[in-house]
Design a protein around this motif. Sequence first.
Motif, PDB file in Angstrom:
ATOM      1  N   GLY A  63      10.308  12.182  -4.851  1.00 24.18           N
ATOM      2  CA  GLY A  63       9.276  11.263  -5.337  1.00 24.18           C
ATOM      3  C   GLY A  63       9.090  11.367  -6.837  1.00 24.18           C
ATOM      4  N   HIS A  64       9.104  12.582  -7.329  1.00 31.06           N
ATOM      5  CA  HIS A  64       8.889  12.769  -8.772  1.00 31.06           C
ATOM      6  C   HIS A  64       9.958  12.062  -9.583  1.00 31.06           C
ATOM      7  CE1 HIS A  64       6.598  16.716  -7.695  1.00 31.06           C
ATOM      8  NE2 HIS A  64       5.983  15.620  -7.300  1.00 31.06           N
ATOM      9  N   GLN A  65      11.177  12.029  -9.061  1.00 30.24           N
ATOM     10  CA  GLN A  65      12.251  11.360  -9.804  1.00 30.24           C
ATOM     11  C   GLN A  65      11.945   9.880  -9.995  1.00 30.24           C
ATOM     12  OE1 GLN A  65      16.030  12.007  -7.932  1.00 30.24           O
ATOM     13  NE2 GLN A  65      15.697  14.207  -7.728  1.00 30.24           N
ATOM     14  N   HIS A  66      11.238   9.291  -9.022  1.00 27.49           N
ATOM     15  CA  HIS A  66      10.934   7.859  -9.124  1.00 27.49           C
ATOM     16  C   HIS A  66       9.652   7.603  -9.905  1.00 27.49           C
ATOM     17  CE1 HIS A  66      14.170   6.609  -6.485  1.00 27.49           C
ATOM     18  NE2 HIS A  66      13.839   7.606  -5.678  1.00 27.49           N
TER      19      HIS A  66
ATOM     20  N   PHE B 287       0.810  -1.217   0.000  1.00 31.86           N
ATOM     21  CA  PHE B 287       0.000   0.000   0.000  1.00 31.86           C
ATOM     22  C   PHE B 287       0.839   1.260   0.000  1.00 31.86           C
ATOM     23  CE2 PHE B 287      -1.988   3.259   2.757  1.00 31.86           C
ATOM     24  CZ  PHE B 287      -3.238   3.414   2.163  1.00 31.86           C
ATOM     25  N   TYR B 288       0.311   2.280  -0.669  1.00 31.18           N
ATOM     26  CA  TYR B 288       0.747   3.669  -0.510  1.00 31.18           C
ATOM     27  C   TYR B 288      -0.553   4.486  -0.477  1.00 31.18           C
ATOM     28  CZ  TYR B 288       3.107   8.100  -1.117  1.00 31.18           C
ATOM     29  OH  TYR B 288       3.550   9.385  -0.922  1.00 31.18           O
ATOM     30  N   PRO B 289      -0.618   5.562   0.310  1.00 32.99           N
ATOM     31  CA  PRO B 289      -1.887   6.283   0.457  1.00 32.99           C
ATOM     32  C   PRO B 289      -2.229   7.190  -0.729  1.00 32.99           C
ATOM     33  CG  PRO B 289      -0.211   7.287   1.826  1.00 32.99           C
ATOM     34  CD  PRO B 289       0.406   6.048   1.242  1.00 32.99           C
ATOM     35  N   SER B 290      -2.394   6.597  -1.885  1.00 34.77           N
ATOM     36  CA  SER B 290      -2.838   7.285  -3.101  1.00 34.77           C
ATOM     37  C   SER B 290      -4.202   6.691  -3.464  1.00 34.77           C
ATOM     38  CB  SER B 290      -1.818   7.055  -4.209  1.00 34.77           C
ATOM     39  OG  SER B 290      -1.661   5.669  -4.412  1.00 34.77           O
TER      40      SER B 290
ATOM     41  N   VAL C  37       4.629   0.552   0.750  1.00 34.04           N
ATOM     42  CA  VAL C  37       5.563   0.508  -0.382  1.00 34.04           C
ATOM     43  C   VAL C  37       5.783   1.968  -0.758  1.00 34.04           C
ATOM     44  CG1 VAL C  37       5.910  -0.288  -2.749  1.00 34.04           C
ATOM     45  CG2 VAL C  37       4.612  -1.712  -1.128  1.00 34.04           C
ATOM     46  N   ASP C  38       6.938   2.492  -0.428  1.00 35.48           N
ATOM     47  CA  ASP C  38       7.143   3.926  -0.647  1.00 35.48           C
ATOM     48  C   ASP C  38       7.503   4.182  -2.110  1.00 35.48           C
ATOM     49  OD1 ASP C  38       7.535   6.592  -0.597  1.00 35.48           O
ATOM     50  OD2 ASP C  38       8.797   6.591   1.209  1.00 35.48           O
ATOM     51  N   ILE C  39       6.466   4.416  -2.901  1.00 32.68           N
ATOM     52  CA  ILE C  39       6.671   4.626  -4.340  1.00 32.68           C
ATOM     53  C   ILE C  39       7.366   5.949  -4.628  1.00 32.68           C
ATOM     54  CG2 ILE C  39       4.762   3.131  -5.020  1.00 32.68           C
ATOM     55  CD1 ILE C  39       3.025   5.610  -5.422  1.00 32.68           C
TER      56      ILE C  39
ATOM     57  N   ALA D 141      10.496   2.144  -4.062  1.00 33.20           N
ATOM     58  CA  ALA D 141      10.270   0.788  -3.537  1.00 33.20           C
ATOM     59  C   ALA D 141       9.466  -0.081  -4.504  1.00 33.20           C
ATOM     60  CB  ALA D 141       9.559   0.865  -2.184  1.00 33.20           C
ATOM     61  N   GLN D 142       8.765   0.574  -5.451  1.00 27.45           N
ATOM     62  CA  GLN D 142       8.006  -0.206  -6.441  1.00 27.45           C
ATOM     63  C   GLN D 142       8.922  -0.941  -7.417  1.00 27.45           C
ATOM     64  OE1 GLN D 142       8.441   3.038  -6.330  1.00 27.45           O
ATOM     65  NE2 GLN D 142       7.645   4.156  -8.075  1.00 27.45           N
ATOM     66  N   PHE D 143      10.233  -0.628  -7.352  1.00 29.03           N
ATOM     67  CA  PHE D 143      11.194  -1.304  -8.227  1.00 29.03           C
ATOM     68  C   PHE D 143      11.996  -2.365  -7.480  1.00 29.03           C
ATOM     69  CE2 PHE D 143      10.458   2.840 -10.255  1.00 29.03           C
ATOM     70  CZ  PHE D 143       9.962   2.396 -11.470  1.00 29.03           C
TER      71      PHE D 143
END
Length: 250
Positions: free
Chosen positions: A212-215, A6-9, A31-33, A37-39
């Motif tokens: 975050g935007h970079q990921h 989960f991520y709160p989106s 999962v800190d996207i 962490a999604q990778f």
Amino acid sequence: MIELLFYPSPNGQKVAIALEEMGLPYQVTFVDITRGAQFDPGFLKISPNNKIPAMIDHAAPDGPLALFESGAILVYLAERSGQFLPSPAAARYTCLQWLFWQVGGLGPMAGQAHHFRAFASEQVPYGIKRYTDEVNRLYGVLERQLSLHPFMAGDYSIADMATWPWITHHERQGQSLSDFPQIARWYAAMAARPAVQRAVSLGHERHADAIGHQHLYGQTAARVNAAAGTAPATPDHVPPPATSRGTGVP
Ligand SMILES: N[C@@H](CCC(=O)N[C@@H](CS)C(=O)NCC(=O)O)C(=O)O
């Protein structure tokens, strides 16, 4: 026990709402996207599309079962709990068609509206207008449906749970609920539900930032392949520079 990755989106929150409404015991793995962490190879094995939500039902009747894609997860949970997805064919497919409407229509279009209106590193008037207009059209569709029924598929269902978290960002999508009184009624009714409130409070303190935007932006197949260990890294997986416009996911 069900493990929610989960991520709160909005796409994460829709599954959290369902788990809370259904009363299914679950534990959350964040999962800190915004930090990539999604990778992680372990996450990619469960969610090869490198997106949350994903889930593992460690106590599924036929052994542990892992799923990605929010629509599939919602159908699974509804069937697992026997709630919020009717069994008779007509009512079942009515619910599924509105669920697919959200997953294939409102979600992706609203996501693009968020991107062009709030996060893009350059102003693209054509993109802003195209996605703001399309979201406006989709709100009109939802408004008409909700003028006929209290909830999207008649009774409260997984279709409503999938859609509601996207409407919370109506301002970012360039929409005003005062133009859509039936959506406003439905939105308030769901916002008052304790299960919805518990779900949206999960990890609400987490926000995307410039890192975050970079990921999140500028992803290519090469980046995912490199992360999954299926192909060598190439220069085009280098993240683009961060933008200073806006924060948040997606
Ligand atoms: N079609 C997917 C979309 C999921 C999705 O877009 N998740 C976003 C957060 S709302 C995500 O994980 N983004 C991370 C990334 O793009 O790397 C679903 O419905 O589950």
